[in-house]
Design a protein around this motif. Structure first.
Motif, PDB file in Angstrom:
ATOM      1  N   THR A 184      -5.309  16.304  -4.924  1.00 39.27           N
ATOM      2  CA  THR A 184      -4.136  15.541  -4.493  1.00 39.27           C
ATOM      3  C   THR A 184      -3.479  14.837  -5.672  1.00 39.27           C
ATOM      4  O   THR A 184      -4.147  14.488  -6.651  1.00 39.27           O
ATOM      5  CB  THR A 184      -4.494  14.481  -3.433  1.00 39.27           C
ATOM      6  N   ARG A 185      -2.210  14.665  -5.530  1.00 41.64           N
ATOM      7  CA  ARG A 185      -1.422  13.896  -6.492  1.00 41.64           C
ATOM      8  C   ARG A 185      -0.615  12.852  -5.722  1.00 41.64           C
ATOM      9  O   ARG A 185      -0.020  13.168  -4.685  1.00 41.64           O
ATOM     10  CB  ARG A 185      -0.453  14.812  -7.237  1.00 41.64           C
ATOM     11  N   PRO A 186      -0.531  11.604  -6.206  1.00 42.10           N
ATOM     12  CA  PRO A 186       0.234  10.580  -5.496  1.00 42.10           C
ATOM     13  C   PRO A 186       1.711  10.634  -5.894  1.00 42.10           C
ATOM     14  O   PRO A 186       2.113  11.408  -6.767  1.00 42.10           O
ATOM     15  CB  PRO A 186      -0.401   9.279  -5.997  1.00 42.10           C
ATOM     16  N   TYR A 187       2.512   9.826  -5.253  1.00 45.39           N
ATOM     17  CA  TYR A 187       3.851   9.583  -5.767  1.00 45.39           C
ATOM     18  C   TYR A 187       3.726   8.852  -7.101  1.00 45.39           C
ATOM     19  O   TYR A 187       2.868   7.971  -7.270  1.00 45.39           O
ATOM     20  CB  TYR A 187       4.650   8.708  -4.801  1.00 45.39           C
ATOM     21  N   PHE A 201       2.394   1.618  -1.317  1.00 46.46           N
ATOM     22  CA  PHE A 201       3.323   1.214  -0.258  1.00 46.46           C
ATOM     23  C   PHE A 201       2.537   0.865   0.997  1.00 46.46           C
ATOM     24  O   PHE A 201       1.386   1.289   1.180  1.00 46.46           O
ATOM     25  CB  PHE A 201       4.338   2.326   0.037  1.00 46.46           C
ATOM     26  N   ASP A 202       3.165   0.053   1.864  1.00 43.32           N
ATOM     27  CA  ASP A 202       2.600  -0.190   3.182  1.00 43.32           C
ATOM     28  C   ASP A 202       3.425   0.606   4.193  1.00 43.32           C
ATOM     29  O   ASP A 202       4.167   1.514   3.819  1.00 43.32           O
ATOM     30  CB  ASP A 202       2.534  -1.683   3.500  1.00 43.32           C
ATOM     31  N   ARG A 203       3.347   0.264   5.452  1.00 41.41           N
ATOM     32  CA  ARG A 203       4.056   1.063   6.459  1.00 41.41           C
ATOM     33  C   ARG A 203       5.568   0.842   6.436  1.00 41.41           C
ATOM     34  O   ARG A 203       6.312   1.576   7.089  1.00 41.41           O
ATOM     35  CB  ARG A 203       3.503   0.728   7.854  1.00 41.41           C
ATOM     36  N   THR A 204       6.018  -0.145   5.632  1.00 38.32           N
ATOM     37  CA  THR A 204       7.447  -0.479   5.624  1.00 38.32           C
ATOM     38  C   THR A 204       8.069  -0.387   4.248  1.00 38.32           C
ATOM     39  O   THR A 204       9.163   0.158   4.087  1.00 38.32           O
ATOM     40  CB  THR A 204       7.665  -1.915   6.160  1.00 38.32           C
ATOM     41  N   GLU A 240      17.110  -5.947   9.235  1.00 40.78           N
ATOM     42  CA  GLU A 240      16.209  -5.442  10.266  1.00 40.78           C
ATOM     43  C   GLU A 240      15.436  -4.259   9.688  1.00 40.78           C
ATOM     44  O   GLU A 240      16.024  -3.324   9.154  1.00 40.78           O
ATOM     45  CB  GLU A 240      17.001  -4.997  11.499  1.00 40.78           C
ATOM     46  N   GLU A 241      14.107  -4.331   9.795  1.00 45.85           N
ATOM     47  CA  GLU A 241      13.261  -3.284   9.212  1.00 45.85           C
ATOM     48  C   GLU A 241      12.384  -2.648  10.281  1.00 45.85           C
ATOM     49  O   GLU A 241      12.077  -3.267  11.306  1.00 45.85           O
ATOM     50  CB  GLU A 241      12.365  -3.869   8.116  1.00 45.85           C
ATOM     51  N   LYS A 242      11.977  -1.411  10.007  1.00 44.04           N
ATOM     52  CA  LYS A 242      11.070  -0.696  10.896  1.00 44.04           C
ATOM     53  C   LYS A 242       9.963  -0.044  10.071  1.00 44.04           C
ATOM     54  O   LYS A 242      10.149   0.239   8.893  1.00 44.04           O
ATOM     55  CB  LYS A 242      11.826   0.393  11.676  1.00 44.04           C
ATOM     56  N   GLU A 243       8.844   0.185  10.707  1.00 44.43           N
ATOM     57  CA  GLU A 243       7.752   0.905  10.047  1.00 44.43           C
ATOM     58  C   GLU A 243       8.057   2.401  10.098  1.00 44.43           C
ATOM     59  O   GLU A 243       8.026   3.017  11.160  1.00 44.43           O
ATOM     60  CB  GLU A 243       6.416   0.610  10.732  1.00 44.43           C
ATOM     61  N   THR A 244       8.353   2.970   8.943  1.00 46.28           N
ATOM     62  CA  THR A 244       8.685   4.393   8.876  1.00 46.28           C
ATOM     63  C   THR A 244       7.802   5.163   7.900  1.00 46.28           C
ATOM     64  O   THR A 244       7.905   6.391   7.818  1.00 46.28           O
ATOM     65  CB  THR A 244      10.151   4.575   8.440  1.00 46.28           C
ATOM     66  N   LEU A 245       6.936   4.460   7.170  1.00 49.77           N
ATOM     67  CA  LEU A 245       6.131   5.116   6.147  1.00 49.77           C
ATOM     68  C   LEU A 245       4.730   5.427   6.684  1.00 49.77           C
ATOM     69  O   LEU A 245       4.213   4.697   7.532  1.00 49.77           O
ATOM     70  CB  LEU A 245       6.022   4.233   4.905  1.00 49.77           C
ATOM     71  N   PRO A 246       4.113   6.483   6.185  1.00 48.10           N
ATOM     72  CA  PRO A 246       2.765   6.841   6.661  1.00 48.10           C
ATOM     73  C   PRO A 246       1.716   5.906   6.090  1.00 48.10           C
ATOM     74  O   PRO A 246       1.982   5.115   5.169  1.00 48.10           O
ATOM     75  CB  PRO A 246       2.585   8.263   6.122  1.00 48.10           C
ATOM     76  N   ASP A 247       0.527   6.006   6.614  1.00 52.19           N
ATOM     77  CA  ASP A 247      -0.616   5.272   6.077  1.00 52.19           C
ATOM     78  C   ASP A 247      -0.955   5.879   4.712  1.00 52.19           C
ATOM     79  O   ASP A 247      -1.280   7.069   4.615  1.00 52.19           O
ATOM     80  CB  ASP A 247      -1.800   5.389   7.033  1.00 52.19           C
ATOM     81  N   GLN A 248      -0.876   5.076   3.665  1.00 43.79           N
ATOM     82  CA  GLN A 248      -1.115   5.608   2.330  1.00 43.79           C
ATOM     83  C   GLN A 248      -2.522   6.168   2.190  1.00 43.79           C
ATOM     84  O   GLN A 248      -2.746   7.120   1.429  1.00 43.79           O
ATOM     85  CB  GLN A 248      -0.871   4.531   1.273  1.00 43.79           C
ATOM     86  N   ASN A 249      -3.464   5.609   2.905  1.00 46.86           N
ATOM     87  CA  ASN A 249      -4.840   6.091   2.823  1.00 46.86           C
ATOM     88  C   ASN A 249      -5.022   7.468   3.469  1.00 46.86           C
ATOM     89  O   ASN A 249      -6.053   8.107   3.280  1.00 46.86           O
ATOM     90  CB  ASN A 249      -5.789   5.085   3.481  1.00 46.86           C
ATOM     91  N   ASP A 250      -4.043   7.894   4.234  1.00 52.58           N
ATOM     92  CA  ASP A 250      -4.125   9.191   4.901  1.00 52.58           C
ATOM     93  C   ASP A 250      -2.928  10.063   4.514  1.00 52.58           C
ATOM     94  O   ASP A 250      -2.432  10.848   5.319  1.00 52.58           O
ATOM     95  CB  ASP A 250      -4.164   8.996   6.422  1.00 52.58           C
TER      96      ASP A 250
END
Length: 746
Positions: free
Chosen positions: A335-338, A666-669, A291-301
């Motif tokens: 900015t620097r990404p992961y 990454f996406d939202r999940t 079971e998964e949930k959307e916990t990640l932010p919008d990478q574009n923001d």
């Protein structure tokens, strides 16, 4: 020459008497009023890691057969530290490096030196070994002088043999009876003069390379123990996923499968052979439901997401009055990404739960003692029952998946006592689950005075600590995924001289009015920890980009502008040397070519590094290629110049890769950059034509470390070279083709 005589020690006293009797009186303790007792005197500070492991025989052992063993708590991570430490020990012990056995990080044998990180191996362990070796030599000379009845300074020592002027000689091994080396080190050591060096300061072939290039067992991946089983872990599809359904019947019946291990969300399969384990892992993955949930932010923001996570603000540095900004002003957001460590070989470990209840773990961790503490906490075992032995891994650069793989192997091995268990991660697991280098947001605002010098400097960074070590069991994936999990505690804001997320955020340049603030994030959307140089990479990129823009506003040459703000003579030396060797000038470059410069002193207290690069940009595609790089580095006392060059060259190339290509997606999940196609790195076709490293020697000065000094200056130089070639400043890392092409089009 100073001499060091053996002293009566606690161990020696016990060995001589067979008992230690302690008596004390309770009279004063039971009195209603007690007279104040003087504080116990603090022992004097000792050089390097000697301050933590104070007895000489913790570092140097000499046997009766004249064999010499040197111990270090630091690990060989590909940086060549084994070679350099052998040179240091050989120099002060007056023996050939090939006649020394060096034992690296092992909780059962070596001193506890914490993590091999922060470019501190030579500063801490190199300094400790050098001083310990010099003091051991002095003790042996004193003992030989006593035996010969001559002053120690009249003796000659060479190749572990001490010779008197009349020809009498004695070997080290013949002198080391009893507890002669079990003495506490002294603050001062009779170090050799740099002018008499035979091994330090000279190139020496790395001792770890022959085995690696000839296919001999060199890495933990190569370890094969009798009766060893092979295990694979099935990771959840995302960090928030929970196992909801699983039937293991068919997997347990597969050929070679010995066991399926299930503990909460920790899921693994064990088989007799490696490919059997891989097949079973794939089947087990297909059979599991999550079971998964959307916990990640919008990478574009992502920048906005980072700002929303701020919980407190700390002042990193402050000077002057910070009046309102006037005159010529530059302001920007960077900015620097992961980013990932990108180890070429995915993480691996071997563990063996033995019949006597002890657990041995072989790991490419950066810290065997902290890893032992975390593993023992996870398993509920006394630390003395767990031994962690370092073996090299094929790739490191910080806190990658090594500790997690060790925890995987340890947990599985406790379920199958008696047989060693080898755990090998898959490529997609390494990319998806290793702790990442954290994303960062930086806002800079600076102004110039009428003389063209920086008047005001405002710097705000949003970041977390950049390291979850030492984190105990909660820092381990296996411990987090158990049915009784160890949840991680939120990180705390800690501002220290060496820095972490704020590392190098305070410029070394002389600026009258400045304020550097750290907007602290106690947690991150993605799992993060230490990646080479920590916050210095993005901080120096932002600072050096700003320095170039200010130089343009001042109508000054970028190198001259930096020198205008540098008072440290060693800093000025590397800047001038790099510029001179590069052939720096203001002459126009060919079309679509640019030059860039970068400088920093790593952590503002370690190695000085300056680099100039020439870049070529293809306007149609946005492709950036670094044509050449010329650097100058001051690492203090030079032990192995080839090692310094190798580490600096490697740091330059790795930073070019980070700066032009690398970003976790990454996406939202879930993480979506799970292979080398979705996470591109620098390829051979894009390597510069030439990388030059010029070393500023500092005989007699302390070791400053080398390995991480290149990250910040190189990023700044690359960004400035792209600015020079295109006339456009890029603020977001990495400087991808799409971003460069879009900037040129505006």
């Amino acid at each position: 020459m100073d001499t060091l005589e053996p002293r009566i020690t606690r161990r020696g006293l016990m060995a001589g008497t067979g008992a230690l009797v302690v008596s004390f009186s309770m009279g004063r303790a039971l009195a209603q009023e007690t007279a104040p007792q003087p504080a116990a005197p603090q022992p004097p500070a000792l050089p390097g890691s000697l301050d933590d492991e104070r007895f000489l025989d913790s570092w140097i052992r000499i046997d009766a057969d004249n064999a010499v063993t040197v111990f270090t708590g630091k690990a060989e991570l590909g940086q060549g530290v084994r070679t350099a430490l052998l040179q240091v020990a050989a120099e002060e012990l007056e023996t050939d490096p090939k006649d020394i056995e060096l034992v690296t990080a092992d909780t059962g044998r070596t001193p506890n030196e914490g993590f091999t990180a922060g470019s501190q191996s030579m500063q801490n362990s190199g300094t400790a070994i050098r001083n310990a070796a010099a003091q051991v030599r002095a003790i042996l000379l004193a003992e030989a002088g006593r035996r010969f009845g001559v002053p120690p300074e009249s003796l000659k020592v060479e190749n572990r043999t001490i010779t008197a002027q009349d020809g009498r000689s004695v070997t080290y091994g013949e002198l080391v009876s009893g507890q002669i080396l079990h003495v506490e080190a002294q603050p001062q050591s009779p170090l050799k003069d740099p002018g008499s060096f035979r091994y330090m300061g000279r190139p020496m072939q790395r001792v770890d390379i022959p085995g690696k290039v000839t296919g001999q067992p060199a890495y933990v991946h190569d370890l094969r123990l009798e009766g060893m089983l092979h295990a694979r872990v099935v990771r959840p599809p995302s960090a928030s996923a929970q196992l909801s359904e699983l039937d293991t019947t068919s997997i347990e019946a597969m050929p070679g499968v010995v066991s399926v291990v299930l503990d909460g969300n920790f899921l693994a399969v064990v088989a007799e052979k490696e490919f059997q384990a891989i097949n079973a892992m794939r089947a087990l993955s297909a059979a599991s439901r999550w079971e998964e949930k959307e916990t990640l932010p919008d990478q574009n923001d992502l920048p906005a997401a980072l700002q929303s996570l701020e919980r407190e603000v700390g002042t990193v540095a402050e000077a002057g009055n910070m009046p309102s900004f006037t005159g010529k002003i530059f302001a920007a957001t960077f900015t620097r990404p992961y980013q990932i460590h990108g180890s070429i070989g995915p993480s691996c470990a071997v563990a063996h739960m033995k019949p006597d209840g002890t657990l041995d773990v072989w790991s490419h961790t950066q810290g065997v003692f902290p890893d032992r503490a975390a593993i023992s906490e996870m398993l509920g075992m006394p630390p003395e029952k767990v031994r962690v032995i370092h073996m090299e891994g094929s790739g490191c650069y910080g806190h990658n998946g090594a500790d997690d793989a060790a925890a995987d192997a340890a947990l599985i091995a406790t379920k199958l006592p008696g047989r060693p268990v080898r755990v090998q991660w898959m490529r997609e697991q390494e990319h998806s689950w290793e702790p990442y280098g954290p994303a960062m947001l930086v806002k800079v605002k600076a102004s110039l005075d009428e003389a063209g010098k920086i008047a005001n400097w405002g710097y705000d960074l949003w970041s977390n600590t950049h390291s979850t070590r030492p984190g105990g069991a909660p820092a381990l994936l296996a411990a987090r995924h158990k049915a009784q999990p160890f949840p991680p505690a939120p990180a705390k804001l800690q501002i220290s001289p060496s820095g972490n997320g704020d590392r190098n955020a305070d410029p070394l340049y002389t600026i009258a009015n400045k304020r550097v603030l750290w907007h602290f994030l106690p947690d991150m959307p993605l799992r993060v920890s230490a990646l080479r140089a920590l916050g210095a990479y993005a901080n120096v990129f932002a600072i050096e980009s700003t320095m170039d823009e200010l130089a343009i506003l001042a109508g000054a040459d970028p190198v001259e502008f930096r020198l205008r703000h540098l008072e440290d003579p060693r800093a000025r030396d590397v800047v001038q040397l790099a510029a001179e060797q590069f052939g720096w000038s203001n002459m126009p470059m060919p079309r679509n070519r640019g030059r860039g410069f970068g400088f920093a002193r790593y952590k503002n207290l370690a190695a000085y590094m300056a680099v100039a690069v020439e870049a070529e940009v293809e306007p149609e595609t946005g492709r950036v290629r670094i044509v050449r790089a010329v650097s100058a580095i001051d690492s203090g006392e030079v032990v192995n110049p080839d090692g310094i060059r190798n580490q600096t060259e490697g740091g330059i190339l790795q930073t070019i890769s980070w700066t032009l290509y690398e970003a976790v997606s990454f996406d939202r999940t879930r993480i979506t950059s799970t292979d080398w196609s979705s996470y591109p790195i620098l390829r051979f076709a894009s390597i510069p034509d030439k990388v030059d490293v010029h070393i500023v020697g500092r005989p007699g000065q302390p070791f400053l470390g080398t390995a991480e000094a290149a990250q910040g200056p190189t990023a700044g130089a690359v960004g400035n070279a792209v600015r020079s070639a295109t006339g456009k400043r890029l603020y977001d890392l990495p400087l991808t083709r799409d971003r460069v092409r879009a900037a040129i089009a505006t």
